[in-house]
Design a protein around this motif. Sequence first.
Motif, PDB file in Angstrom:
ATOM      1  N   UNK A  46     -11.700  23.008   5.379  1.00 21.52           N
ATOM      2  CA  UNK A  46     -10.558  23.729   5.841  1.00 21.52           C
ATOM      3  C   UNK A  46      -9.227  23.194   6.106  1.00 21.52           C
ATOM      4  N   UNK A  47      -9.331  21.989   6.783  1.00 22.06           N
ATOM      5  CA  UNK A  47      -8.197  21.406   7.552  1.00 22.06           C
ATOM      6  C   UNK A  47      -7.451  20.475   6.651  1.00 22.06           C
ATOM      7  N   UNK A  70       0.140  13.703   2.306  1.00 22.14           N
ATOM      8  CA  UNK A  70       0.285  12.263   2.844  1.00 22.14           C
ATOM      9  C   UNK A  70      -0.335  11.387   1.528  1.00 22.14           C
ATOM     10  N   UNK A  71       0.391  10.326   1.234  1.00 28.72           N
ATOM     11  CA  UNK A  71      -0.170   9.463   0.105  1.00 28.72           C
ATOM     12  C   UNK A  71      -0.408   8.192   0.970  1.00 28.72           C
ATOM     13  N   UNK A  72      -1.545   7.485   0.882  1.00 25.94           N
ATOM     14  CA  UNK A  72      -1.696   6.328   1.789  1.00 25.94           C
ATOM     15  C   UNK A  72      -2.211   5.202   0.451  1.00 25.94           C
ATOM     16  N   UNK A  73      -1.121   4.135   0.619  1.00 26.76           N
ATOM     17  CA  UNK A  73      -1.427   3.048  -0.651  1.00 26.76           C
ATOM     18  C   UNK A  73      -0.504   1.775   0.098  1.00 26.76           C
ATOM     19  N   UNK A  74      -0.712   0.867  -0.578  1.00 30.31           N
ATOM     20  CA  UNK A  74      -0.037  -0.190  -0.413  1.00 30.31           C
ATOM     21  C   UNK A  74       1.454  -0.253  -0.221  1.00 30.31           C
ATOM     22  N   UNK A  75       1.984  -0.425   0.929  1.00 28.78           N
ATOM     23  CA  UNK A  75       3.589  -0.408   1.309  1.00 28.78           C
ATOM     24  C   UNK A  75       4.459  -0.683   0.003  1.00 28.78           C
ATOM     25  N   UNK A  76       4.198  -1.504  -0.762  1.00 28.02           N
ATOM     26  CA  UNK A  76       4.941  -1.975  -2.115  1.00 28.02           C
ATOM     27  C   UNK A  76       4.857  -0.886  -3.106  1.00 28.02           C
ATOM     28  N   UNK A 124      -3.916  13.157   0.488  1.00 25.14           N
ATOM     29  CA  UNK A 124      -4.434  14.079   1.448  1.00 25.14           C
ATOM     30  C   UNK A 124      -3.583  15.350   1.501  1.00 25.14           C
ATOM     31  N   UNK A 125      -4.026  16.604   1.319  1.00 23.43           N
ATOM     32  CA  UNK A 125      -3.205  17.809   1.453  1.00 23.43           C
ATOM     33  C   UNK A 125      -3.749  18.675   2.511  1.00 23.43           C
ATOM     34  N   UNK A 126      -2.925  19.421   2.968  1.00 24.46           N
ATOM     35  CA  UNK A 126      -3.077  20.001   4.516  1.00 24.46           C
ATOM     36  C   UNK A 126      -2.506  21.734   4.279  1.00 24.46           C
ATOM     37  N   UNK A 162      -1.755  20.579  10.674  1.00 21.75           N
ATOM     38  CA  UNK A 162      -2.862  19.859  10.347  1.00 21.75           C
ATOM     39  C   UNK A 162      -2.538  18.203  10.081  1.00 21.75           C
ATOM     40  N   UNK A 163      -1.469  18.318   9.101  1.00 23.84           N
ATOM     41  CA  UNK A 163      -0.865  16.996   8.733  1.00 23.84           C
ATOM     42  C   UNK A 163      -0.337  16.262   9.933  1.00 23.84           C
ATOM     43  N   UNK A 164       0.255  16.829  10.915  1.00 22.53           N
ATOM     44  CA  UNK A 164       0.691  16.157  12.030  1.00 22.53           C
ATOM     45  C   UNK A 164      -0.463  15.597  13.096  1.00 22.53           C
ATOM     46  N   UNK A 165      -1.531  16.548  12.994  1.00 19.64           N
ATOM     47  CA  UNK A 165      -2.669  15.837  13.570  1.00 19.64           C
ATOM     48  C   UNK A 165      -3.363  14.835  13.008  1.00 19.64           C
TER      49      UNK A 165
END
Length: 134
Positions: free
Chosen positions: A54-55, A100-106, A71-73, A78-81
């Motif tokens: 749900x979150x 939010x997308x989490x990947x290598x910084x480059x 990740x979608x909210x 929920x994104x802020x948390x």
Amino acid sequence: MATACSGSGEDDTSAKSKPSEVSAAPAAGVVAPAKVEVIAELTGCKPKIRIDADELRQGLCHTDKVDFSITTFPEEKYKDTWLESASIYGGTYLVGSRWVVAAKPEMLEGFRAKLGGTIRELSGLGPSPAPSTS
């Protein structure tokens, strides 16, 4: 009533023309807020959904260049948390409206060109990790 309906039609027309006016990242108007699958398609992958709650929803993408998560909210809170919790571990993320997308910084700058959003570096606030024994 006729006035309210005609006014609504004008708003719909102007709203439809706005995404084409976005110059920094044309796809961002389509994406945010979006589903994991829509963001993944714009980055060139087919996600494997890892969490469907749900979150939040989270999908993992595997490409020749990099593995990353999307990740979608359902709401900004929920994104802020999630970001607050992630800040304990640190890291760099591409953050948009309810995603939010989490990947290598480059890799994040290339994703930003396709998705929009802001690259955010979170400083680790927790204790230093213990040396790995494996």
